[in-house]
Design a protein around this motif. Structure first.
Motif, PDB file in Angstrom:
ATOM      1  N   ASN A  66      42.098  31.081  47.392  1.00  0.00           N
ATOM      2  CA  ASN A  66      40.656  31.289  47.533  1.00  0.00           C
ATOM      3  C   ASN A  66      40.320  32.751  47.768  1.00  0.00           C
ATOM      4  OD1 ASN A  66      40.747  28.480  47.441  1.00  0.00           O
ATOM      5  ND2 ASN A  66      39.018  28.267  48.831  1.00  0.00           N
ATOM      6  N   ALA A  67      41.162  33.466  48.532  1.00  0.00           N
ATOM      7  CA  ALA A  67      40.943  34.906  48.703  1.00  0.00           C
ATOM      8  C   ALA A  67      41.067  35.611  47.355  1.00  0.00           C
ATOM      9  CB  ALA A  67      41.951  35.470  49.701  1.00  0.00           C
ATOM     10  N   GLY A  68      42.070  35.224  46.557  1.00  0.00           N
ATOM     11  CA  GLY A  68      42.227  35.804  45.231  1.00  0.00           C
ATOM     12  C   GLY A  68      41.069  35.467  44.309  1.00  0.00           C
ATOM     13  N   GLU A  69      40.502  34.264  44.464  1.00  0.00           N
ATOM     14  CA  GLU A  69      39.344  33.852  43.672  1.00  0.00           C
ATOM     15  C   GLU A  69      38.148  34.750  43.962  1.00  0.00           C
ATOM     16  OE1 GLU A  69      36.759  31.807  41.222  1.00  0.00           O
ATOM     17  OE2 GLU A  69      38.918  31.422  41.389  1.00  0.00           O
ATOM     18  N   MET A  70      37.875  35.010  45.238  1.00  0.00           N
ATOM     19  CA  MET A  70      36.773  35.896  45.603  1.00  0.00           C
ATOM     20  C   MET A  70      36.998  37.291  45.017  1.00  0.00           C
ATOM     21  SD  MET A  70      34.800  33.956  47.470  1.00  0.00           S
ATOM     22  CE  MET A  70      35.359  32.381  46.822  1.00  0.00           C
ATOM     23  N   TYR A  71      38.244  37.714  45.031  1.00  0.00           N
ATOM     24  CA  TYR A  71      38.614  39.053  44.561  1.00  0.00           C
ATOM     25  C   TYR A  71      38.386  39.201  43.058  1.00  0.00           C
ATOM     26  CZ  TYR A  71      41.568  43.209  43.918  1.00  0.00           C
ATOM     27  OH  TYR A  71      42.041  44.453  43.607  1.00  0.00           O
ATOM     28  N   ALA A  72      38.861  38.242  42.282  1.00  0.00           N
ATOM     29  CA  ALA A  72      38.881  38.393  40.828  1.00  0.00           C
ATOM     30  C   ALA A  72      37.688  37.779  40.118  1.00  0.00           C
ATOM     31  CB  ALA A  72      40.170  37.782  40.269  1.00  0.00           C
ATOM     32  N   TYR A  73      37.092  36.738  40.719  1.00  0.00           N
ATOM     33  CA  TYR A  73      36.037  36.007  40.016  1.00  0.00           C
ATOM     34  C   TYR A  73      34.713  35.951  40.777  1.00  0.00           C
ATOM     35  CZ  TYR A  73      39.778  34.319  36.976  1.00  0.00           C
ATOM     36  OH  TYR A  73      40.822  34.237  36.095  1.00  0.00           O
ATOM     37  N   GLY A  74      34.665  36.454  41.998  1.00  0.00           N
ATOM     38  CA  GLY A  74      33.417  36.449  42.742  1.00  0.00           C
ATOM     39  C   GLY A  74      33.272  35.246  43.658  1.00  0.00           C
ATOM     40  N   THR A  75      32.111  35.164  44.302  1.00  0.00           N
ATOM     41  CA  THR A  75      31.925  34.243  45.430  1.00  0.00           C
ATOM     42  C   THR A  75      31.368  32.873  45.048  1.00  0.00           C
ATOM     43  OG1 THR A  75      29.723  35.183  45.817  1.00  0.00           O
ATOM     44  CG2 THR A  75      31.557  36.148  47.048  1.00  0.00           C
ATOM     45  N   GLN A  76      31.219  32.583  43.747  1.00  0.00           N
ATOM     46  CA  GLN A  76      30.590  31.318  43.377  1.00  0.00           C
ATOM     47  C   GLN A  76      31.329  30.104  43.952  1.00  0.00           C
ATOM     48  OE1 GLN A  76      27.471  30.854  41.257  1.00  0.00           O
ATOM     49  NE2 GLN A  76      27.860  29.229  42.725  1.00  0.00           N
ATOM     50  N   LEU A  77      32.659  30.189  44.054  1.00  0.00           N
ATOM     51  CA  LEU A  77      33.441  29.064  44.581  1.00  0.00           C
ATOM     52  C   LEU A  77      33.060  28.724  46.020  1.00  0.00           C
ATOM     53  CD1 LEU A  77      35.772  27.096  43.829  1.00  0.00           C
ATOM     54  CD2 LEU A  77      37.333  28.719  44.920  1.00  0.00           C
ATOM     55  N   ALA A 214      30.976  44.550  47.205  1.00  0.00           N
ATOM     56  CA  ALA A 214      31.093  43.337  46.388  1.00  0.00           C
ATOM     57  C   ALA A 214      29.822  43.102  45.569  1.00  0.00           C
ATOM     58  CB  ALA A 214      31.374  42.129  47.282  1.00  0.00           C
ATOM     59  N   TYR A 215      28.674  43.350  46.187  1.00  0.00           N
ATOM     60  CA  TYR A 215      27.397  43.129  45.508  1.00  0.00           C
ATOM     61  C   TYR A 215      27.238  44.054  44.301  1.00  0.00           C
ATOM     62  CZ  TYR A 215      22.358  43.129  44.676  1.00  0.00           C
ATOM     63  OH  TYR A 215      21.129  43.065  44.082  1.00  0.00           O
ATOM     64  N   HIS A 216      27.561  45.320  44.474  1.00  0.00           N
ATOM     65  CA  HIS A 216      27.376  46.287  43.396  1.00  0.00           C
ATOM     66  C   HIS A 216      28.451  46.194  42.321  1.00  0.00           C
ATOM     67  CE1 HIS A 216      24.610  48.218  46.346  1.00  0.00           C
ATOM     68  NE2 HIS A 216      23.954  48.513  45.244  1.00  0.00           N
ATOM     69  N   HIS A 217      29.456  45.365  42.547  1.00  0.00           N
ATOM     70  CA  HIS A 217      30.485  45.167  41.525  1.00  0.00           C
ATOM     71  C   HIS A 217      30.548  43.694  41.089  1.00  0.00           C
ATOM     72  CE1 HIS A 217      31.598  49.075  43.216  1.00  0.00           C
ATOM     73  NE2 HIS A 217      32.175  49.321  42.054  1.00  0.00           N
ATOM     74  N   ASN A 218      29.384  43.028  41.197  1.00  0.00           N
ATOM     75  CA  ASN A 218      29.188  41.681  40.635  1.00  0.00           C
ATOM     76  C   ASN A 218      30.108  40.621  41.233  1.00  0.00           C
ATOM     77  OD1 ASN A 218      27.213  42.686  38.780  1.00  0.00           O
ATOM     78  ND2 ASN A 218      28.890  43.447  37.498  1.00  0.00           N
ATOM     79  N   ARG A 219      30.439  40.770  42.528  1.00  0.00           N
ATOM     80  CA  ARG A 219      31.281  39.763  43.178  1.00  0.00           C
ATOM     81  C   ARG A 219      30.485  38.766  44.016  1.00  0.00           C
ATOM     82  NH1 ARG A 219      34.578  42.823  40.071  1.00  0.00           N
ATOM     83  NH2 ARG A 219      36.725  42.129  40.245  1.00  0.00           N
ATOM     84  N   THR A 220      29.198  38.893  44.115  1.00  0.00           N
ATOM     85  CA  THR A 220      28.437  38.070  45.062  1.00  0.00           C
ATOM     86  C   THR A 220      27.563  37.024  44.364  1.00  0.00           C
ATOM     87  OG1 THR A 220      26.697  39.766  45.142  1.00  0.00           O
ATOM     88  CG2 THR A 220      28.402  39.836  46.849  1.00  0.00           C
ATOM     89  N   GLU A 221      28.077  36.410  43.353  1.00  0.00           N
ATOM     90  CA  GLU A 221      27.351  35.348  42.666  1.00  0.00           C
ATOM     91  C   GLU A 221      27.420  34.051  43.477  1.00  0.00           C
ATOM     92  OE1 GLU A 221      27.210  33.619  38.162  1.00  0.00           O
ATOM     93  OE2 GLU A 221      29.176  33.717  39.142  1.00  0.00           O
ATOM     94  N   LEU A 222      26.263  33.474  43.794  1.00  0.00           N
ATOM     95  CA  LEU A 222      26.201  32.211  44.533  1.00  0.00           C
ATOM     96  C   LEU A 222      25.290  31.184  43.877  1.00  0.00           C
ATOM     97  CD1 LEU A 222      26.005  33.480  48.237  1.00  0.00           C
ATOM     98  CD2 LEU A 222      27.920  32.289  47.172  1.00  0.00           C
TER      99      LEU A 222
END
Length: 581
Positions: A66-77, A214-222
């Motif tokens: 899950n940490a790797g998921e946030m890192y590579a694919y963002g926070t949608q999970l 994270a926000y400015h690099h498109n990682r904060t999709e919810l």
């Protein structure tokens, strides 16, 4: 950098404490009955059981994956947690009030009583055993790779050490050893994940800076509300994934239901789930934040942007080795958290597999019926040991399958849990469905769900990561090529195999219910005498009583045809009467 002396001492202490707890519980409960060994005599307290449930499914795969998921694919999970909470409330309100008063050891005894079919109960147990043993293999392998990087020990040796340790204390102390060891391991896991969140935040200037990067690099999709079922994640897909993951893990899985069945009352069992829900939101939230903290550290020189980079989960290992090792003890705490996650999850499975083997296959056999509690208790310890050996062997088998494990685990877990969830939904909420319908739905759903899962794993390619950069890496000119590799389009796959893995369990449930209803439609519904009201949800039973069309053993199609034909028959009779006059 590797582990220092302080790190090794903390790791060793953590493993020893787990073993000591098992020895102590084994000594205290040396005269426990078979039910006391497996269920804690149904007198255990809600809070430790809740902590055990919390860490029983938050494995090392969750921490790294899950940490790797946030890192590579963002926070949608992250939205998956909403689905988990919703499902836990439903389990507490619908399932526990019906099954807890039955005082079962094996959850699947309910299936036998509801449908009056021992073979269906045994079929569900076999499915659970197959899934449980392979799950233990998955639990042992991925963290063994991490531990190889931290400790220098061979992967196979790490699998053996972890498997042998939890088998040892699970066999000696039974469910109490598992639960109270889980309480200690929950604290260790919290400390390990907190170490990454706190140090990672401090190093970049605070948690607000972590989120800002994270926000400015498109990682904060919810809130991606796109309804496309072929994308990796969306709000709806993750909500669905979390909901059915929780139903499968906490509602129809022996390893977790055994926790709340070990309480005195229905109310205490419900509190176990409510406490566990709060703990999971906290622990899973910290795990997700740790992924963002790691990204904030690497975002200008991203190791995942290199061609041939490992699965995103392994960036956690790199972070711990390069950052946490600078502070003596922190890396040791995190590695101890990995060990704790493995031990808690595997020991939970070992205890539940033993309960199933004993309650569903051995205890009913005439050969074991006359055994004393002492002999039965000894046999249960042997079963735990044998299950531990099987788990270790399967861990070695899984090590040959490669390192892309998170999606594979969710896909296979969804395929195996979906049919079980569907069967329990039918049992609890559809009293008119007969045995032929329920069993047909269950068996067909298993076949189609497994086919779908393996089709996905064999045909789907890895989804591209979100944009990554190496702009600040020393002496590198591979940034453009690396990013191009990571953003390569996913190949087109079969329309069914291309569906998101988040839907696997949901599809298994739908197939099971639809087939059960269709078969019942043609073979005849249950009458009220065919079903014990105690085993059905009260609202569903009231509907069953009021709607006479779905009562009785006659085919529903014949009933509808007869009712539709009856007015014309009556009219013909009236006309004949008038003609006679």
């Amino acid at each position: 950098m590797g582990l220092g002396i302080v790190d090794i001492l903390l790791l060793t202490l953590s493993v020893l404490v787990s073993a000591v707890i098992g020895l102590y519980q084994g000594y205290v409960g040396r005269r426990a009955t078979p039910e006391g060994y497996l269920m804690g005599s149904r007198k255990m307290r809600p809070l430790p059981l809740a902590m055990s449930m919390m860490v029983g499914t938050v494995s090392a795969i969750t921490i790294m994956g899950n940490a790797g998921e946030m890192y590579a694919y963002g926070t949608q999970l992250w939205i998956m947690d909403l689905g988990i909470l919703l499902a836990l409330v439903i389990i507490a309100k619908v399932m526990i009030p019906i099954i807890h008063p039955m005082e079962v050891v094996s959850l699947y005894e309910y299936i036998e009583k509801r449908f009056n079919a021992k073979w269906l109960r045994q079929a569900t147990v076999v499915l659970q055993l197959v899934g449980g043993y392979f799950f233990m293999g998955f639990l042992l392998y991925p963290p063994s790779i991490a531990l190889q990087a931290f400790t220098g020990l061979d992967i196979l040796l790490n699998i053996f050490i972890m498997g042998a340790t939890c088998t040892f204390y699970s066999a000696i102390g039974g469910v109490k050893a598992v639960v109270y060891t889980d309480v200690f391991q929950a604290l260790v896991m919290l400390a390990g994940v907190l170490a990454i969140v706190i140090i990672g935040s401090l190093n970049v200037g605070g948690l607000d800076v972590v989120w800002d990067i994270a926000y400015h690099h498109n990682r904060t999709e919810l809130f991606n509300f796109d309804l496309d079922p072929y994308q990796r994640h969306s709000f709806w897909l993750c909500l669905c994934l979390g909901f059915f993951f929780a139903l499968g893990s906490y509602g129809v899985n022996q390893s977790q239901t055994q926790r709340f069945f070990s309480t005195r009352t229905v109310q205490e069992a419900q509190r176990v789930l409510y406490y566990a829900a709060g703990g999971m939101v906290l622990l899973r939230g910290l795990i997700h934040l740790s992924g963002l903290a790691i990204y904030a550290h690497f975002y200008k020189c991203d190791p995942m942007a290199k061609p041939g980079a490992e699965e995103p989960a392994y960036v956690v290992i790199l972070y711990v080795l390069t950052v946490l090792t600078r502070v003596p003890g922190l890396a040791g705490i995190f590695v101890a958290a990995i060990y704790a996650a493995v031990l808690s999850s595997v020991s939970t499975q070992l205890n539940s597999m033993t309960a199933l083997l004993w309650a569903d296959f051995l205890k009913p056999h005439p050969f074991f019926a006359s055994w004393s509690d002492v002999k039965a208790g000894a046999l249960q310890k042997v079963l735990v040991l044998l299950s531990g050996v099987v788990a270790i062997v399967l861990g070695l088998v899984v090590s040959m399958l490669g390192r892309s494990f998170l999606r594979a685990l969710f896909a296979i877990n969804g395929a195996l849990s979906g049919p079980l969830i569907g069967l329990f939904v039918v049992a609890l909420c559809m009293p008119w469905v007969n045995l032929k319908g329920a069993s047909s739905g269950f068996l067909i759903s298993i076949v189609l769900s497994v086919w779908l899962a393996f089709g996905q794993l064999l045909t789907q390619t890895k989804e591209p990561y979100l944009p990554m950069s190496q702009e600040s890496c020393p002496a590198t000119n591979t940034t453009v090529d690396s990013v191009a590799i990571q953003t390569e389009e996913v190949n087109n796959v079969h329309a069914i195999y291309g569906l998101s893995y988040c839907l696997n369990s949901f599809l298994g449930v739908v197939i099971c219910i639809l087939v059960a209803l269709i078969v019942t439609l043609f073979t005849g519904t249950n009458s009220k005498e065919d079903v014990d009201r105690r085993y059905v949800n009260e609202t569903a039973w009231r509907l069953f009583e009021k709607w006479t069309l779905i009562q009785g053993r006659e085919s529903l199609i014949k009933k509808v045809l007869r009712r539709s034909a009856s007015p014309s028959v009556k009219e013909d009779g009236d006309a004949a009467g008038r003609g006679a006059v």
